[in-house]
Design a protein around this motif. Structure first.
Motif, mmCIF file in Angstrom:
data_model
loop_
_atom_site.group_PDB
_atom_site.id
_atom_site.type_symbol
_atom_site.label_atom_id
_atom_site.label_comp_id
_atom_site.label_asym_id
_atom_site.label_seq_id
_atom_site.Cartn_x
_atom_site.Cartn_y
_atom_site.Cartn_z
ATOM 1 N N ARG A 199 0.810 -1.209 0.000
ATOM 2 C CA ARG A 199 0.000 0.000 0.000
ATOM 3 C C ARG A 199 0.848 1.264 0.000
ATOM 4 N N ARG A 200 0.542 2.160 -0.911
ATOM 5 C CA ARG A 200 1.175 3.488 -0.998
ATOM 6 C C ARG A 200 2.704 3.405 -1.027
ATOM 7 N N TYR A 201 3.228 2.394 -1.744
ATOM 8 C CA TYR A 201 4.695 2.254 -1.792
ATOM 9 C C TYR A 201 5.352 3.471 -2.428
ATOM 10 N N GLU A 202 4.566 4.253 -3.200
ATOM 11 C CA GLU A 202 5.158 5.418 -3.870
ATOM 12 C C GLU A 202 5.326 6.621 -2.947
ATOM 13 N N ASP A 203 4.848 6.513 -1.722
ATOM 14 C CA ASP A 203 4.960 7.626 -0.772
ATOM 15 C C ASP A 203 6.334 7.559 -0.087
ATOM 16 N N GLN A 204 7.313 8.211 -0.675
ATOM 17 C CA GLN A 204 8.672 8.096 -0.127
ATOM 18 C C GLN A 204 8.875 8.932 1.137
ATOM 19 N N GLU A 205 7.981 9.881 1.389
ATOM 20 C CA GLU A 205 8.048 10.586 2.674
ATOM 21 C C GLU A 205 7.821 9.574 3.797
ATOM 22 N N ARG A 206 6.950 8.611 3.501
ATOM 23 C CA ARG A 206 6.630 7.597 4.505
ATOM 24 C C ARG A 206 7.662 6.468 4.548
ATOM 25 N N TRP A 207 8.036 5.968 3.360
ATOM 26 C CA TRP A 207 8.836 4.734 3.339
ATOM 27 C C TRP A 207 10.332 4.963 3.180
ATOM 28 N N PHE A 258 17.574 -2.889 14.722
ATOM 29 C CA PHE A 258 16.662 -3.829 15.365
ATOM 30 C C PHE A 258 15.229 -3.304 15.452
ATOM 31 N N SER A 259 15.031 -2.064 15.062
ATOM 32 C CA SER A 259 13.678 -1.517 15.066
ATOM 33 C C SER A 259 13.577 -0.488 13.945
ATOM 34 N N ASN A 260 13.199 -0.967 12.797
ATOM 35 C CA ASN A 260 13.149 -0.107 11.621
ATOM 36 C C ASN A 260 11.704 0.339 11.381
ATOM 37 N N PRO A 261 11.413 1.632 11.593
ATOM 38 C CA PRO A 261 10.017 2.078 11.447
ATOM 39 C C PRO A 261 9.590 2.227 9.985
ATOM 40 N N ASP A 262 10.533 2.110 9.066
ATOM 41 C CA ASP A 262 10.214 2.381 7.662
ATOM 42 C C ASP A 262 10.045 1.114 6.834
ATOM 43 N N LEU A 263 9.565 0.069 7.481
ATOM 44 C CA LEU A 263 9.320 -1.193 6.776
ATOM 45 C C LEU A 263 7.820 -1.421 6.643
ATOM 46 N N PRO A 264 7.347 -1.761 5.451
ATOM 47 C CA PRO A 264 5.926 -2.107 5.342
ATOM 48 C C PRO A 264 5.629 -3.356 6.166
ATOM 49 N N SER A 265 4.448 -3.393 6.763
ATOM 50 C CA SER A 265 4.062 -4.588 7.517
ATOM 51 C C SER A 265 3.318 -5.546 6.593
ATOM 52 N N LEU A 266 3.040 -6.729 7.089
ATOM 53 C CA LEU A 266 2.316 -7.707 6.271
ATOM 54 C C LEU A 266 0.968 -7.134 5.838
ATOM 55 N N ARG A 313 17.202 -6.276 6.268
ATOM 56 C CA ARG A 313 16.033 -5.660 5.619
ATOM 57 C C ARG A 313 16.233 -4.197 5.213
ATOM 58 N N MET A 314 17.460 -3.727 5.233
ATOM 59 C CA MET A 314 17.727 -2.350 4.786
ATOM 60 C C MET A 314 17.359 -2.189 3.313
ATOM 61 N N CYS A 315 17.513 -3.259 2.553
ATOM 62 C CA CYS A 315 17.194 -3.209 1.118
ATOM 63 C C CYS A 315 15.704 -2.966 0.907
ATOM 64 N N VAL A 316 14.874 -3.507 1.804
ATOM 65 C CA VAL A 316 13.422 -3.342 1.646
ATOM 66 C C VAL A 316 13.067 -1.864 1.812
ATOM 67 N N THR A 317 13.656 -1.249 2.817
ATOM 68 C CA THR A 317 13.397 0.179 3.032
ATOM 69 C C THR A 317 13.956 0.997 1.872
ATOM 70 N N ALA A 318 15.182 0.681 1.451
ATOM 71 C CA ALA A 318 15.855 1.526 0.454
ATOM 72 C C ALA A 318 15.226 1.439 -0.924
ATOM 73 N N CYS A 319 14.642 0.294 -1.274
ATOM 74 C CA CYS A 319 14.066 0.172 -2.621
ATOM 75 C C CYS A 319 12.787 1.003 -2.704
ATOM 76 N N PRO A 320 12.759 2.036 -3.541
ATOM 77 C CA PRO A 320 11.557 2.873 -3.603
ATOM 78 C C PRO A 320 10.399 2.183 -4.305
ATOM 79 N N TYR A 321 10.684 1.127 -5.031
ATOM 80 C CA TYR A 321 9.622 0.396 -5.737
ATOM 81 C C TYR A 321 9.116 -0.772 -4.890
#
Ligand code: SF4
Ligand code: SF4
Length: 512
Positions: free
Chosen positions: A54-62, A89-97, A220-228
């Motif tokens: 959801r809203r993966y294009e919102d880079q302010e958020r992710w 150990f606590s990354n707030p910028d990861l999408p949840s399930l 999981r840094m890659c998950v946060t860093a990938c804007p797509y």
């Protein structure tokens, strides 16, 4: 000039019918396993819509992709090495399930084994993760066919401008088109730069971005860093997985599974030669609206004798040079300029490009009382199409409507010229000249977009197995150069940790 080759893709969105065959065949090939039930290396979104996740294009958020800092340097939005260390150990910028969706199966057995009774037996949904009965409340494309659009599509991050009131969600006023997405195998991949373990890498010989499963430590840094948001975590192994661009097929000279099975025949695969020395400069272009031109400027003309000589010097094989010359991707993205990158403003220099969809333009001319044979009327209608130019510009041109308008006018002129010819006329060249096409170029572009056969759409040279040993020896070499970084080796600009030229024994995608 340091010439490198990358296998890249173009998709013609006018032809996508949203059948999801590409997604299903990809899933059957790569993610039909425990741990990645929720992952779609290829997914097809309905636009407008919030997308997947959801809203993966919102880079302010992710916090995905790159941005320029105050000194104009390219930095990961997710922060430098220190900032990322703090969020280890606590990354707030990861999408949840929940942002993806909870995968479900159904009680199929109940259909066969339910005792005889008054009611028809049903197969209730059950969570694949917990095994418990569940309600289906979200999916990878909830807006599909406008099903959820009236309720959710307004939250599409691309609808943030004042023009967004032009987008209507009422029946008979709205629009939709499908956007198939996969990893962009970026020239400047944020996922690679963010990986603290050196597990993500971009292959030198063909630019495919992979995950070394042996090195991945699941940060999981890659998950946060990938804007797509095209890296997924396998919850069974705890490791990252992503689209592999079907490298075993590509190495054998075959198209990716999503391309091979595409019902609309809208995908094109081909090589692009590029100057690796200019990638960093291009990604750091100050005005994001110039990123399209600067990325195109990185690509090299495969017909140019100087480029071919430099490519030979860099070790690009002769048959690859020939393939680059016949590349439909070069023709669509550079020579004719009708394909555009998805969200160039993320500065990853994506390598999956799109021909934007052209709404029924002649209908729009007729509706406005115009003359369908008058190029001026037809061009004017392009700016009044049901899919607002602004919306397409948000997706493909960092908001620049002139770029998208220019492409749509080119496609309109082409359509009008070929329509006249197929009706027995010579074709009026006035409209063609207005968009900078000669009749010969128009026929060539028409061949590519409308009648290209399998061999024209997929020009994929096989890998050179005889080079395998030499490729394995190439370690710690970055294909795009890596300026020293004050924020740490991977925090700024193009700091690519480990680049191998071949897939490891247990390659990306998690398949041993
Ligand atoms: S699109 Fe692919 S290559 Fe680009 S940043 Fe995301 S995972 Fe990396
Ligand atoms: S298979 Fe082709 S036509 Fe069908 S959804 Fe995928 S990209 Fe679109």
């Amino acid at each position: 000039m340091r010439v490198m080759a990358q296998v890249a893709m173009v998709m013609n969105l006018d032809k996508c019918i949203g059948c999801h065959t590409c997604s299903v065949t990809c899933k059957q090939t790569w993610t039909n396993r425990g741990g990645v039930e929720y992952a779609w290396f290829n997914n097809v979104e309905t636009k407008p819509g919030v997308g997947y996740p959801r809203r993966y294009e919102d880079q302010e958020r992710w916090k995905g992709g790159w941005a320029l800092d105050r000194r104009g340097r390219l930095v990961l939005r997710s922060g430098g090495r220190f900032a990322r260390l703090l969020s280890l150990f606590s990354n707030p910028d990861l999408p949840s399930l929940e942002d993806y969706y909870e995968p479900v199966t159904y009680d199929y057995d109940n259909l066969l084994s339910a005792p005889a009774g008054q009611d028809m037996p049903v197969a209730r949904p059950r969570s694949v993760l917990t095994g418990e009965p569940t309600a289906i409340t979200w999916g990878a494309n909830w807006e599909d066919g406008l099903g959820g659009a009236p309720e959710h599509a307004g939250a599409d991050p691309n609808l943030s401008g004042e023009w967004a009131e032009k987008v209507r969600f009422e029946f008979e006023q709205t629009f939709l088109f499908h956007l198939p997405r996969l990893c962009e195998h970026c020239l400047n991949p944020a996922c690679v730069s963010a990986c603290p373990s050196g597990a993500m890498y971009k292959r030198v010989e063909d630019g495919i971005v992979l995950v070394d499963q042996d090195r991945c430590r699941g940060w999981r840094m890659c998950v946060t860093a990938c804007p797509y948001k095209k890296v997924y975590v396998n919850h069974a192994t705890g490791k990252a997985e992503k689209c592999t661009f079907c490298f075993p097929r590509v190495e054998a000279g075959q198209p990716t599974v999503c391309s091979e099975t595409c019902v609309g025949r809208l995908r094109y695969l081909g090589l692009l030669l590029y100057d690796a020395d200019r990638v960093g400069e291009a990604a750091a272009t100050p005005d994001e609206r110039d990123l399209l031109d600067t990325q195109r400027g990185v690509f090299l003309d495969p017909e140019d004798p100087g480029v071919r000589a430099a490519a030979r010097e860099s070790g690009v094989p002769e048959d690859w040079l020939e393939a680059a010359r016949r590349s439909p991707v070069y023709d669509l993205a550079v020579r004719y300029g009708v394909a555009l990158p998805l969200h160039p403003e993320y500065r990853t220099l994506p390598m999956v490009w799109y021909v934007p969809p052209l709404s029924p333009v002649l209908d729009a001319v007729g509706a406005a009382g115009g003359d369908q044979d008058d190029p001026d009327h037809v061009f004017a209608a392009v700016t009044r199409l049901r899919i607002p130019l602004e919306y397409l510009a948000e997706l493909f041109a960092a908001g620049d409507t002139d770029v998208v308008g220019g492409v749509l006018m080119k496609l309109t002129a082409l359509r009008s010229y070929m329509r006249e010819r197929s009706l027995g006329g010579d074709g009026d060249e006035t409209a063609l000249r207005a968009v900078g096409l000669t009749p010969g170029e128009a026929r060539d572009l028409h061949r590519l977009l409308a009648v290209a056969k399998y061999a024209d759409r997929y020009v994929v040279p096989a890998a050179h197995k005889e080079d395998a040993a030499a490729l394995d020896a190439v370690e710690n070499r970055c294909p795009v150069g890596s300026p020293p970084s004050p924020a740490g080796p991977r925090g700024v600009a193009l700091g690519m940790p480990t680049v191998r030229r071949r897939a490891p024994e247990t390659p990306a995608g998690g398949r041993p």
